[in-house]
Design a protein around this motif. Structure first.
Motif, PDB file in Angstrom:
ATOM      1  N   HIS A   1     -51.662 -23.520 -21.702  1.00  0.00           N
ATOM      2  CA  HIS A   1     -52.021 -24.386 -20.575  1.00  0.00           C
ATOM      3  C   HIS A   1     -51.105 -24.133 -19.380  1.00  0.00           C
ATOM      4  N   GLN A   2     -49.835 -23.815 -19.636  1.00  0.00           N
ATOM      5  CA  GLN A   2     -48.909 -23.501 -18.544  1.00  0.00           C
ATOM      6  C   GLN A   2     -49.339 -22.221 -17.825  1.00  0.00           C
ATOM      7  N   ILE A   3     -49.704 -21.199 -18.598  1.00  0.00           N
ATOM      8  CA  ILE A   3     -50.155 -19.939 -18.003  1.00  0.00           C
ATOM      9  C   ILE A   3     -51.371 -20.179 -17.117  1.00  0.00           C
ATOM     10  N   SER A   4     -52.324 -20.939 -17.625  1.00  0.00           N
ATOM     11  CA  SER A   4     -53.558 -21.206 -16.893  1.00  0.00           C
ATOM     12  C   SER A   4     -53.304 -22.037 -15.639  1.00  0.00           C
ATOM     13  N   SER A   5     -52.591 -23.139 -15.802  1.00  0.00           N
ATOM     14  CA  SER A   5     -52.373 -24.072 -14.703  1.00  0.00           C
ATOM     15  C   SER A   5     -51.564 -23.457 -13.567  1.00  0.00           C
ATOM     16  N   HIS A   6     -50.445 -22.835 -13.913  1.00  0.00           N
ATOM     17  CA  HIS A   6     -49.550 -22.322 -12.879  1.00  0.00           C
ATOM     18  C   HIS A   6     -49.944 -20.927 -12.398  1.00  0.00           C
ATOM     19  N   GLY A   7     -50.761 -20.232 -13.185  1.00  0.00           N
ATOM     20  CA  GLY A   7     -51.277 -18.935 -12.757  1.00  0.00           C
ATOM     21  C   GLY A   7     -52.610 -19.029 -12.047  1.00  0.00           C
ATOM     22  N   LEU A   8     -53.192 -20.243 -12.001  1.00  0.00           N
ATOM     23  CA  LEU A   8     -54.539 -20.452 -11.464  1.00  0.00           C
ATOM     24  C   LEU A   8     -55.542 -19.496 -12.109  1.00  0.00           C
ATOM     25  N   ILE A   9     -55.426 -19.412 -13.418  1.00  0.00           N
ATOM     26  CA  ILE A   9     -56.296 -18.571 -14.235  1.00  0.00           C
ATOM     27  C   ILE A   9     -57.147 -19.481 -15.103  1.00  0.00           C
ATOM     28  N   ASP A  10     -58.453 -19.272 -15.102  1.00  0.00           N
ATOM     29  CA  ASP A  10     -59.302 -19.975 -16.060  1.00  0.00           C
ATOM     30  C   ASP A  10     -59.172 -19.252 -17.394  1.00  0.00           C
ATOM     31  N   LEU A  11     -58.882 -20.023 -18.432  1.00  0.00           N
ATOM     32  CA  LEU A  11     -58.543 -19.419 -19.718  1.00  0.00           C
ATOM     33  C   LEU A  11     -59.151 -20.227 -20.852  1.00  0.00           C
ATOM     34  N   GLU A  12     -59.832 -19.536 -21.731  1.00  0.00           N
ATOM     35  CA  GLU A  12     -60.325 -20.150 -22.963  1.00  0.00           C
ATOM     36  C   GLU A  12     -59.837 -19.304 -24.128  1.00  0.00           C
ATOM     37  N   VAL A  13     -59.092 -19.941 -25.022  1.00  0.00           N
ATOM     38  CA  VAL A  13     -58.539 -19.254 -26.187  1.00  0.00           C
ATOM     39  C   VAL A  13     -58.895 -20.063 -27.422  1.00  0.00           C
ATOM     40  N   ARG A  14     -59.595 -19.424 -28.332  1.00  0.00           N
ATOM     41  CA  ARG A  14     -59.944 -20.061 -29.605  1.00  0.00           C
ATOM     42  C   ARG A  14     -59.499 -19.130 -30.723  1.00  0.00           C
ATOM     43  N   ALA A  15     -58.765 -19.679 -31.671  1.00  0.00           N
ATOM     44  CA  ALA A  15     -58.234 -18.839 -32.746  1.00  0.00           C
ATOM     45  C   ALA A  15     -58.207 -19.601 -34.057  1.00  0.00           C
ATOM     46  N   THR A  16     -58.519 -18.891 -35.111  1.00  0.00           N
ATOM     47  CA  THR A  16     -58.275 -19.390 -36.466  1.00  0.00           C
ATOM     48  C   THR A  16     -57.466 -18.324 -37.182  1.00  0.00           C
ATOM     49  N   GLY A  17     -56.533 -18.778 -37.995  1.00  0.00           N
ATOM     50  CA  GLY A  17     -55.685 -17.814 -38.683  1.00  0.00           C
ATOM     51  C   GLY A  17     -55.041 -18.416 -39.906  1.00  0.00           C
ATOM     52  N   ASP A  18     -54.198 -17.622 -40.539  1.00  0.00           N
ATOM     53  CA  ASP A  18     -53.579 -18.009 -41.801  1.00  0.00           C
ATOM     54  C   ASP A  18     -52.315 -18.854 -41.550  1.00  0.00           C
ATOM     55  N   ILE A  19     -52.498 -19.952 -40.812  1.00  0.00           N
ATOM     56  CA  ILE A  19     -51.337 -20.785 -40.472  1.00  0.00           C
ATOM     57  C   ILE A  19     -50.821 -21.568 -41.679  1.00  0.00           C
ATOM     58  N   GLU A  20     -51.564 -21.518 -42.780  1.00  0.00           N
ATOM     59  CA  GLU A  20     -51.018 -22.104 -44.005  1.00  0.00           C
ATOM     60  C   GLU A  20     -49.822 -21.274 -44.515  1.00  0.00           C
ATOM     61  N   ILE A  21     -49.759 -20.003 -44.113  1.00  0.00           N
ATOM     62  CA  ILE A  21     -48.593 -19.158 -44.431  1.00  0.00           C
ATOM     63  C   ILE A  21     -47.492 -19.456 -43.415  1.00  0.00           C
ATOM     64  N   ASP A  22     -47.759 -19.114 -42.167  1.00  0.00           N
ATOM     65  CA  ASP A  22     -46.940 -19.540 -41.029  1.00  0.00           C
ATOM     66  C   ASP A  22     -47.714 -19.203 -39.762  1.00  0.00           C
ATOM     67  N   ASP A  23     -47.092 -19.421 -38.594  1.00  0.00           N
ATOM     68  CA  ASP A  23     -47.797 -19.238 -37.324  1.00  0.00           C
ATOM     69  C   ASP A  23     -47.720 -17.805 -36.793  1.00  0.00           C
ATOM     70  N   HIS A  24     -46.994 -16.930 -37.486  1.00  0.00           N
ATOM     71  CA  HIS A  24     -46.673 -15.617 -36.935  1.00  0.00           C
ATOM     72  C   HIS A  24     -47.915 -14.805 -36.564  1.00  0.00           C
ATOM     73  N   HIS A  25     -48.833 -14.630 -37.509  1.00  0.00           N
ATOM     74  CA  HIS A  25     -49.987 -13.758 -37.267  1.00  0.00           C
ATOM     75  C   HIS A  25     -50.863 -14.301 -36.142  1.00  0.00           C
ATOM     76  N   THR A  26     -51.105 -15.614 -36.152  1.00  0.00           N
ATOM     77  CA  THR A  26     -51.963 -16.206 -35.124  1.00  0.00           C
ATOM     78  C   THR A  26     -51.302 -16.104 -33.755  1.00  0.00           C
TER      79      THR A  26
END
Length: 197
Positions: free
Chosen positions: A43-68
């Motif tokens: 949200h910081q990148i989008s707001s302060h960069g005046l960039i419209d951004l949509e990011v959707r991700a699913t990943g193996d966060i049950e392991i940890d956040d690294h891969h996602t």
């Protein structure tokens, strides 16, 4: 001016990431990565960069956040590179110094076509909430390599981990905005004395 938007999907055995970006946006953001702190930084990148951004991700966060975290950075870097196209007419260089309370972070970047990260953050804690602060560097490594940019990050001050990281993302956003803006004096030329990036 050409449409400077792009959508990129990337699926691996660990993650599924979709990114849509519009470099000439208004700062509208949808970020759903399953990692709340990363969403906050996107949200910081989008707001302060005046960039419209949509990011959707699913990943193996049950392991940890690294891969996602890494794969969001990779896919965002790919989308950024795709939206810039041949990079004709862009300012190319960007820099900003962002304060956030006691934290002060300097970012300088160059859409040089040569990936390089110089990373100078000293984040005092291992976590902000549940987010592993080592992942900040991994995120920027991924963006740099796939957007083909040179990026320098310098921490000038700061003792609060959240403030240091957020100031970094804000400075990155403003640097990105500066570097990707169209220079009317360059028109449709490559911003390089070599004629190619």
């Amino acid at each position: 001016m050409p449409n400077r938007s792009a959508s990129v999907s990337r699926t691996t055995g660990e993650t599924d990431v979709q990114v849509t970006i519009n470099l000439d946006g208004t700062g509208h953001c949808v970020a759903k990565t399953g990692i709340p702190f990363l969403d906050h930084m996107l949200h910081q990148i989008s707001s302060h960069g005046l960039i419209d951004l949509e990011v959707r991700a699913t990943g193996d966060i049950e392991i940890d956040d690294h891969h996602t975290n890494e794969d969001v950075g990779i896919t965002l870097g790919m989308a950024l590179g795709k939206a810039l196209g041949d990079r004709k007419g862009i300012t190319r260089f960007g820099h900003f110094v962002a304060p956030l309370d006691e934290a002060l972070v300097q970012v300088a970047l160059d859409f040089s076509g040569r990936p390089h990260l110089s990373y100078g953050l000293q984040i005092p804690t291992q976590r902000v909430g549940t987010y592993d602060t080592q992942l900040v560097r991994e995120f920027f490594v991924a963006i740099v390599n796939h957007a083909q940019m040179t990026l320098h990050i310098r921490q000038l001050d700061g003792i609060n981990s959240h403030h240091i990281i957020e100031a970094t993302f804000k400075a990155f956003a403003r640097s990105l905005r500066m570097a990707t803006e169209v220079d009317s004096r360059r028109a449709n030329t490559i911003p390089s004395s070599k004629g190619v990036l």
